[in-house]
Scaffold this active site. Structure first.
Site, PDB file in Angstrom:
ATOM      1  CB  SER A 142      -7.844  -2.354 -13.429  1.00  0.00           C
ATOM      2  OG  SER A 142      -6.710  -2.600 -13.044  1.00  0.00           O
ATOM      3  CG  ASP A 158      -3.120  -5.310  -8.266  1.00  0.00           C
ATOM      4  OD1 ASP A 158      -2.275  -5.653  -7.370  1.00  0.00           O
ATOM      5  OD2 ASP A 158      -3.634  -4.277  -8.405  1.00  0.00           O
ATOM      6  CE  LYS A 213      -3.090  -4.878  -4.412  1.00  0.00           C
ATOM      7  NZ  LYS A 213      -3.449  -3.899  -5.283  1.00  0.00           N
ATOM      8  CG  ASN A 222     -19.551  -0.697 -11.077  1.00  0.00           C
ATOM      9  OD1 ASN A 222     -19.875  -1.280 -11.904  1.00  0.00           O
ATOM     10  ND2 ASN A 222     -19.805  -0.382  -9.741  1.00  0.00           N
ATOM     11  N   GLY A 228      -9.733   2.985  -8.486  1.00  0.00           N
ATOM     12  CA  GLY A 228      -8.908   3.832  -8.312  1.00  0.00           C
ATOM     13  C   GLY A 228      -8.349   4.122  -6.641  1.00  0.00           C
ATOM     14  CB  ALA A 229      -9.828   2.430  -3.873  1.00  0.00           C
ATOM     15  N   GLY A 230      -6.664   1.292  -5.301  1.00  0.00           N
ATOM     16  CA  GLY A 230      -5.682   0.468  -4.949  1.00  0.00           C
ATOM     17  C   GLY A 230      -6.105  -0.860  -4.552  1.00  0.00           C
ATOM     18  CG  LEU A 231      -9.316  -1.453  -2.731  1.00  0.00           C
ATOM     19  CD1 LEU A 231     -10.705  -1.133  -2.169  1.00  0.00           C
ATOM     20  CD2 LEU A 231      -8.464  -2.022  -1.494  1.00  0.00           C
ATOM     21  N   GLY A 232      -7.098  -3.394  -6.736  1.00  0.00           N
ATOM     22  CA  GLY A 232      -7.049  -4.306  -7.593  1.00  0.00           C
ATOM     23  C   GLY A 232      -8.395  -4.493  -8.604  1.00  0.00           C
TER      24      GLY A 232
END
Length: 396
Positions: A146, A204, A13, A55, A140-144
């Site tokens: 997890s 998210d 996201k 990954n 860890g890039a704020g892109l959802g």
């Protein structure tokens, strides 16, 4: 228990508008990013359950008989609302992890164990299976990333245990679950997110479950009706930042300059609402004017976010590069580095896009050409997956 291999994917996201203002009760618009996480669930009869996350270099396996002997009464029976910090500590014991482990690798394994033990306890015996999860999303890039992981796990385990039906029809490349089944997937995915993040907003996992675009305000989440798919460049500046610190800085700026910062937050709210209105119109028939309006909103919001103090030299550089090629960008997420998005109007010519990507890569940024407004969690046939995805899932 299903006997066939399951292939599931869910999107990441981005926040289109409303970051930071959302903390102060304003509207945020979140959209599904068409960079996806893919999961393969392979049932077998070897008495083991395996988890492979190429990954992040995780490969774990457990003996099903040993897991069967565990006292999992602390998980509750289908009551996914009851997850507490004590439960997470118990899970760490089960996994043999130290109490103070908080790194992403350990938390990803704990989320898997929680969902596997909770969802599969409906079975007479815990199932033997292997799960591999591979993602196009950077972590860890704020892109959802997890949330996409948790959504894939919940959907695959619920389907494998026949708590929900497999929606894939003969002759179709992909299938989507019914609204009622998506509610259940989302409920369990939220618990996975709680294992990983402690106290997530739920945005998210909701975007990853339903796809498209969502409006979020003060804990209330609602889907936008059929938003258009927008082409974008997603750029990761790779500058690390702390969301907590950035949120605290905006709060202190609001306390210091209430008559300056409060109107900025109100203005960002108005940008979100105007964007929501424009996307609603575009669902029927997008026009060039709509795209120009979206670009103006992007520019205004970026200036507001700079005024809130969450900009960064790397994001300024990103905006300068794209402006030089006639494109419009803003940060997405917490700011202070992290990621930005650039809108690609349908009339932007290929050479301009390629030149922009080269220039951004030349700055040391990672750059993806993708889209937002993507479909939510889906099940796929093996033949419908790209070779790169198959390769990712096969990486051992």
């Amino acid at each position: 228990m299903l006997s066939e291999v399951l292939l599931v994917s869910a999107p990441g996201k981005v926040i289109l508008h409303g970051e930071h203002a959302v903390v102060h009760g304003k509207v945020a618009l979140a959209v599904a990013l068409n960079l996806r996480t893919f999961l393969r669930l392979q049932p077998h009869s070897n008495g083991r359950v395996g988890l492979n996350l190429p990954n992040i270099g995780v490969r774990r396996a457990w003996d099903v008989a040993s897991l069967q002997l565990l006292d999992t009464s602390f998980l509750g029976h289908g009551d996914s609302a009851a997850l507490t910090a004590k439960h997470v500590e118990k899970l760490k014991e089960v996994a043999g992890f130290p109490k103070d482990c908080v790194d992403p690798e350990h938390l990803a394994v704990l989320a898997f164990l929680y969902l596997y033990l909770s969802i599969c306890q409906s079975q007479r015996v815990l199932p033997s299976l292997d799960i591999t999860v591979w993602s196009e999303l950077p972590t860890g890039a704020g892109l959802g990333s997890s949330a996409a992981y948790s959504v894939c796990l919940a959907a695959a385990l619920l389907t494998a245990c026949e708590e929900i039906p497999n929606p894939l029809k003969d002759g179709e490349a992909a299938g989507r679950w019914t609204e009622e089944n998506l509610e259940l997937i989302n409920k369990w995915a939220f618990q996975g997110e709680r294992v990983i993040h402690g106290n997530p907003s739920g945005v998210d996992n909701a975007v990853s479950t339903w796809g498209g675009a969502l409006r979020y305000q003060q804990g209330k989440i609602s889907s936008l009706k059929r938003p258009p798919v927008l082409k974008i460049l997603l750029i990761n500046t790779k500058v690390p930042r702390s969301t907590k610190v950035l949120v605290a800085n905006v709060r202190s700026r609001l306390l210091k300059f209430p008559e300056i910062v409060a109107p900025l937050l109100t203005s960002i709210d108005a940008i979100s609402l105007e964007c929501e209105r424009v996307l609603g119109e575009m669902a029927a028939a997008p026009t060039p004017e709509h795209y120009l309006t979206l670009e103006e909103l992007i520019d205004m919001n970026q200036h507001h976010l700079n005024a809130l103090g969450v900009g960064h030299a790397s994001l300024d550089q990103l905006c300068q590069v794209t402006t030089a090629h006639g494109l419009h960008s803003k940060l997405t997420g917490a700011g202070g580095g992290g990621c930005g998005i650039t809108l690609l109007r349908p009339d932007v010519e290929r050479p301009a896009v390629e030149a922009t990507k080269r220039a951004l890569s030349g700055c040391g940024f990672d750059c993806w050409e993708t889209s937002v407004g993507a479909p939510g969690v889906s099940v796929h046939t093996a033949a419908s997956l790209d070779a790169s995805v198959q390769q990712g899932l096969d990486s051992l």
